[in-house]
Enzyme design. Structure first.
Site, PDB file in Angstrom:
ATOM      1  N   SER A   8       0.776  -1.474  -0.295  1.00  0.00           N
ATOM      2  CA  SER A   8      -0.475  -0.246  -0.335  1.00  0.00           C
ATOM      3  C   SER A   8       1.125   1.130  -0.008  1.00  0.00           C
ATOM      4  O   SER A   8       0.732   2.281   0.992  1.00  0.00           O
ATOM      5  CB  SER A   8      -0.710   0.100   0.868  1.00  0.00           C
ATOM      6  OG  SER A   8      -0.493   0.505   2.216  1.00  0.00           O
ATOM      7  N   SER A  38       7.842   2.285   2.568  1.00  0.00           N
ATOM      8  CA  SER A  38       8.555   3.293   2.018  1.00  0.00           C
ATOM      9  C   SER A  38       7.987   4.877   1.725  1.00  0.00           C
ATOM     10  O   SER A  38       8.754   6.027   1.868  1.00  0.00           O
ATOM     11  CB  SER A  38       9.551   2.842   1.457  1.00  0.00           C
ATOM     12  OG  SER A  38      10.362   1.296   2.055  1.00  0.00           O
ATOM     13  N   GLY A  45      11.032  14.527  -4.815  1.00  0.00           N
ATOM     14  CA  GLY A  45       9.912  14.987  -5.261  1.00  0.00           C
ATOM     15  C   GLY A  45       8.884  13.934  -6.277  1.00  0.00           C
ATOM     16  O   GLY A  45      10.112  12.893  -5.977  1.00  0.00           O
ATOM     17  N   GLU A 110      17.607  18.025  -8.519  1.00  0.00           N
ATOM     18  CA  GLU A 110      18.098  17.320  -7.728  1.00  0.00           C
ATOM     19  C   GLU A 110      19.859  16.790  -8.508  1.00  0.00           C
ATOM     20  O   GLU A 110      19.824  17.062  -9.785  1.00  0.00           O
ATOM     21  CB  GLU A 110      17.578  15.851  -7.151  1.00  0.00           C
ATOM     22  CG  GLU A 110      16.198  16.674  -5.923  1.00  0.00           C
ATOM     23  CD  GLU A 110      14.895  15.462  -5.404  1.00  0.00           C
ATOM     24  OE1 GLU A 110      15.856  14.208  -5.876  1.00  0.00           O
ATOM     25  OE2 GLU A 110      14.164  16.069  -5.147  1.00  0.00           O
ATOM     26  N   ASP A 203       9.659  -9.179   0.930  1.00  0.00           N
ATOM     27  CA  ASP A 203       8.478 -10.617   1.308  1.00  0.00           C
ATOM     28  C   ASP A 203       8.185 -10.268  -0.280  1.00  0.00           C
ATOM     29  O   ASP A 203       8.313 -11.689  -0.844  1.00  0.00           O
ATOM     30  CB  ASP A 203       7.018  -9.793   2.298  1.00  0.00           C
ATOM     31  CG  ASP A 203       8.212  -9.872   3.206  1.00  0.00           C
ATOM     32  OD1 ASP A 203       8.935 -10.168   4.113  1.00  0.00           O
ATOM     33  OD2 ASP A 203       7.376  -9.041   3.903  1.00  0.00           O
ATOM     34  N   HIS A 224      22.115   5.738  -0.532  1.00  0.00           N
ATOM     35  CA  HIS A 224      21.595   7.415  -0.439  1.00  0.00           C
ATOM     36  C   HIS A 224      23.057   7.724   0.195  1.00  0.00           C
ATOM     37  O   HIS A 224      23.299   7.704   1.333  1.00  0.00           O
ATOM     38  CB  HIS A 224      20.055   7.825   0.713  1.00  0.00           C
ATOM     39  CG  HIS A 224      19.746   9.074   0.023  1.00  0.00           C
ATOM     40  ND1 HIS A 224      20.353  10.009   0.519  1.00  0.00           N
ATOM     41  CD2 HIS A 224      19.422   9.681  -1.101  1.00  0.00           C
ATOM     42  CE1 HIS A 224      19.687  11.115   0.200  1.00  0.00           C
ATOM     43  NE2 HIS A 224      19.202  11.090  -0.511  1.00  0.00           N
ATOM     44  N   ARG A 268      24.342   8.706  -7.594  1.00  0.00           N
ATOM     45  CA  ARG A 268      24.102   8.943  -6.085  1.00  0.00           C
ATOM     46  C   ARG A 268      25.529   7.745  -6.111  1.00  0.00           C
ATOM     47  O   ARG A 268      25.731   7.726  -5.060  1.00  0.00           O
ATOM     48  CB  ARG A 268      22.830   8.093  -5.725  1.00  0.00           C
ATOM     49  CG  ARG A 268      21.849   9.057  -5.798  1.00  0.00           C
ATOM     50  CD  ARG A 268      20.502   8.521  -4.967  1.00  0.00           C
ATOM     51  NE  ARG A 268      19.347   9.857  -5.125  1.00  0.00           N
ATOM     52  CZ  ARG A 268      18.083   9.592  -4.607  1.00  0.00           C
ATOM     53  NH1 ARG A 268      18.408   7.905  -4.389  1.00  0.00           N
ATOM     54  NH2 ARG A 268      17.907  10.553  -3.669  1.00  0.00           N
ATOM     55  N   HIS A 328      19.101   2.420   0.417  1.00  0.00           N
ATOM     56  CA  HIS A 328      18.150   3.071  -0.017  1.00  0.00           C
ATOM     57  C   HIS A 328      17.188   2.676  -0.576  1.00  0.00           C
ATOM     58  O   HIS A 328      16.170   2.952  -0.515  1.00  0.00           O
ATOM     59  CB  HIS A 328      18.536   4.050  -0.253  1.00  0.00           C
ATOM     60  CG  HIS A 328      18.070   5.103  -0.273  1.00  0.00           C
ATOM     61  ND1 HIS A 328      17.067   5.854  -0.071  1.00  0.00           N
ATOM     62  CD2 HIS A 328      17.501   6.275  -1.733  1.00  0.00           C
ATOM     63  CE1 HIS A 328      15.578   6.376   0.042  1.00  0.00           C
ATOM     64  NE2 HIS A 328      16.011   6.982  -1.489  1.00  0.00           N
ATOM     65  N   GLU A 352       9.137  -0.186  -6.106  1.00  0.00           N
ATOM     66  CA  GLU A 352      10.726  -0.607  -6.092  1.00  0.00           C
ATOM     67  C   GLU A 352      10.339  -2.381  -6.097  1.00  0.00           C
ATOM     68  O   GLU A 352      11.315  -2.697  -6.195  1.00  0.00           O
ATOM     69  CB  GLU A 352      10.737  -0.567  -4.485  1.00  0.00           C
ATOM     70  CG  GLU A 352      12.266  -0.588  -4.644  1.00  0.00           C
ATOM     71  CD  GLU A 352      12.748  -0.515  -3.123  1.00  0.00           C
ATOM     72  OE1 GLU A 352      13.677  -0.112  -2.783  1.00  0.00           O
ATOM     73  OE2 GLU A 352      11.999   0.374  -2.564  1.00  0.00           O
ATOM     74  N   ARG A 363      19.560   3.673  -9.957  1.00  0.00           N
ATOM     75  CA  ARG A 363      17.902   5.415 -10.321  1.00  0.00           C
ATOM     76  C   ARG A 363      18.139   6.596 -10.564  1.00  0.00           C
ATOM     77  O   ARG A 363      19.184   7.227  -9.340  1.00  0.00           O
ATOM     78  CB  ARG A 363      17.514   5.084  -9.393  1.00  0.00           C
ATOM     79  CG  ARG A 363      16.123   5.733  -8.673  1.00  0.00           C
ATOM     80  CD  ARG A 363      15.328   5.294  -7.761  1.00  0.00           C
ATOM     81  NE  ARG A 363      14.775   5.326  -6.397  1.00  0.00           N
ATOM     82  CZ  ARG A 363      15.325   6.497  -6.480  1.00  0.00           C
ATOM     83  NH1 ARG A 363      14.862   7.620  -6.136  1.00  0.00           N
ATOM     84  NH2 ARG A 363      15.953   6.775  -4.626  1.00  0.00           N
ATOM     85  N   LEU A 369       9.193   8.153  -7.095  1.00  0.00           N
ATOM     86  CA  LEU A 369       7.675   7.524  -6.762  1.00  0.00           C
ATOM     87  C   LEU A 369       6.942   8.091  -8.153  1.00  0.00           C
ATOM     88  O   LEU A 369       5.829   7.889  -8.723  1.00  0.00           O
ATOM     89  CB  LEU A 369       7.494   8.863  -6.131  1.00  0.00           C
ATOM     90  CG  LEU A 369       7.591   9.061  -4.584  1.00  0.00           C
ATOM     91  CD1 LEU A 369       7.585  10.709  -3.729  1.00  0.00           C
ATOM     92  CD2 LEU A 369       7.563   8.323  -3.804  1.00  0.00           C
TER      93      LEU A 369
END
Length: 497
Positions: A8, A38, A45, A110, A203, A224, A268, A328, A352, A363, A369
């Site tokens: 969810s 997460s 954003g 970013e 899982d 991260h 990153r 991360h 993910e 990534r 998101l």
């Protein structure tokens, strides 16, 4: 159709809403409470709003560059060209993204983005705003929600997924379904240090592996760069560096430029490795210097970070704060096509949990998101449609050839505990890897798996899932002998420092 969505976060909630709106009987099964996971912790954003000098094509180029040549161009094309529709949908569902006084969406930049194209909510509380809005939207529908239900396994009959087995309290139950959409997140708790909330134990991916689904790219684990060096782990958003904050060593030098010409705004994986190496060279932690932004700007743009850092005794408006990398995001997962379908009939995966091909080896910030929203919607819209037959590949079962003494030269007889597994993965399958270290980790994990009893409780099932994913991750990392993106192989132990 009778559809079960497991998870969810943004991907699962989006998939469930679209499935219900398409007329399917939809149930959400979630490990904790609705909205846990997460997504609610995401400070960054959603990328995908393009200004006059920006475009979807530029966003795609940045995504492909960050992915180190291993992103699927078709998946990236879908991501960037459907971004505007999904962001508009989030707004329509009640997400209040930050706006200027004249009502225009405020756009941030970013690391590794060539333009400011990222929308935020509440400054640094985007994930929480999205989660709250989508949970409220679900509550307004007829979608059945089953909370505190642990996914034990997929129900497979005649090579097709026909439902799930869940553990609720002490009771094991089977939930039949015509289609299952897995949106169970990643596996951050494979590692001793992670930004992921408790319960992120892979899982869904583990259940898919046991059922025979193809997985890939598990070796690509994103760390991260900037976690506040104060327990418990707390992420300091990459957007802080996007606003101008710098990373400095104990002499005040911006050392990341030694590793990449973009310095703090490099991809990153580059920044994380630079911090890890610099941290090994000096006694004190690397520091993030945001003092040039001033107290007022920090408090208004990053209210959550400002509050937490001050609660932990740091005034980041006056002094640099100590930071360190942490596990991360998992770029790999269950292999899917462009509509979320997996190699098993009746099973889809989003967010993910899925390996859509968007992220490649690394990534791009604020694409996660977006990916959940885009592919969650596509998976729901593809339910009941004729299924094509894409070619799926899996690295799960591969066992690379290696000299046996690479395994035998270390003691791997330590008794299993989750903490021991997490430390092993951090040391040997983390930011800086060696062939010998990976072989040692793989042998140790296999010995632990062989000695493990049949799981019965939720923690025991989680441990079994983590061990399965640890074996698959170490095996995949050994198989990929060339360093690329987040997967970095040292040529000698000395390179670690």
């Amino acid at each position: 159709m009778n559809v079960v969505v497991v998870g969810s976060g943004i991907a699962g909630l989006t998939a469930a809403l679209h499935a219900q709106e398409a007329g399917h009987r939809t149930r959400i099964v979630t490990k904790g409470a609705l909205g846990d996971g997460s997504t609610g912790f995401a400070q960054g954003g959603v990328a995908g709003v393009y200004g006059p000098r920006d475009s979807a094509e530029r966003h795609a180029a940045d995504t492909l560059d960050a992915g180190a040549g291993l992103s699927d161009a078709a998946a990236v094309d879908v991501l960037v060209h459907e971004a505007s529709a999904r962001i508009a949908e989030l707004i329509a569902r009640g997400v209040a993204f930050d706006r200027s006084p004249d009502g225009e969406l405020l756009l941030g930049r970013e690391a590794a983005h060539s333009h400011a194209r990222i929308v935020h909510a509440g400054g640094d509380a985007t994930g929480a705003a999205i989660s709250q809005a989508l949970v409220a939207a679900v509550r307004r529908t007829t979608i059945e929600v089953i909370e505190h239900a642990f996914l034990v396994d997929l129900l497979v009959r005649e090579h097709a997924v026909r439902g799930i087995r869940v553990l609720i309290g002490d009771l094991v139950s089977d939930l039949e379904a015509d289609a299952v959409i897995l949106a169970t997140g990643g596996a951050g708790h494979l590692y001793a240090h992670t930004t992921n909330p408790v319960g992120t134990t892979g899982d869904g991916i583990a259940a898919a592996i046991r059922a025979g689904a193809a997985v890939a790219d598990l070796e690509f684990v994103q760390f991260h760069p900037t976690i506040l060096a104060s327990e418990p782990a707390f992420l300091v958003s990459e957007a802080v560096r996007g606003e101008g904050a710098t990373l400095i060593d104990d002499e005040g030098r911006r050392f990341v430029f030694d590793a990449h010409p973009d310095g703090e705004l490099a991809p990153r994986d580059v920044v994380s490795r630079a911090i890890a190496r610099q941290g090994a060279r000096q006694e004190s932690p690397v520091r993030l210097d945001a003092t040039m932004l001033g107290a007022e700007r920090l408090a208004s743009r990053f209210p959550t970070i400002d509050r937490v850092t001050r609660e932990r005794g740091f005034d980041w408006s006056r002094e640099p704060i100590p930071v360190t990398p942490a596990a991360h995001y998992l770029m790999g997962g269950i292999v899917t096509d462009l509509d979320g379908r997996t190699s098993l009939t009746g099973l889809s995966a989003v967010g993910e949990t899925a390996r859509t091909g968007v992220h490649g080896a690394n990534r791009l910030a604020s694409n996660s998101l977006l990916e959940g929203a885009v592919f969650g919607a596509r998976a729901a819209e593809a339910l009941g449609a004729p299924t094509p037959h894409p070619v799926f590949r899996s690295l799960t079962g591969s066992t690379p050839s290696r000299p046996e003494d690479q395994v035998r030269d270390r003691n791997h007889q330590e008794s299993f505990s989750r903490a021991a597994l997490q430390q092993l993965m951090w040391d040997e399958v983390g930011l800086l890897r060696t062939e010998n270290g990976l072989a040692h980790a793989l042998a140790t994990v296999r010995a632990w798996r062989e000695a493990m009893d049949t799981p019965a409780t939720v923690p025991e099932h989680e441990d079994a899932n983590l061990l399965l994913l640890a074996e698959a991750t170490a095996s995949a990392a050994l198989t990929r002998t060339v360093s690329v993106g987040a997967h970095y192989i040292e040529t000698s132990e000395l390179e670690r420092v």
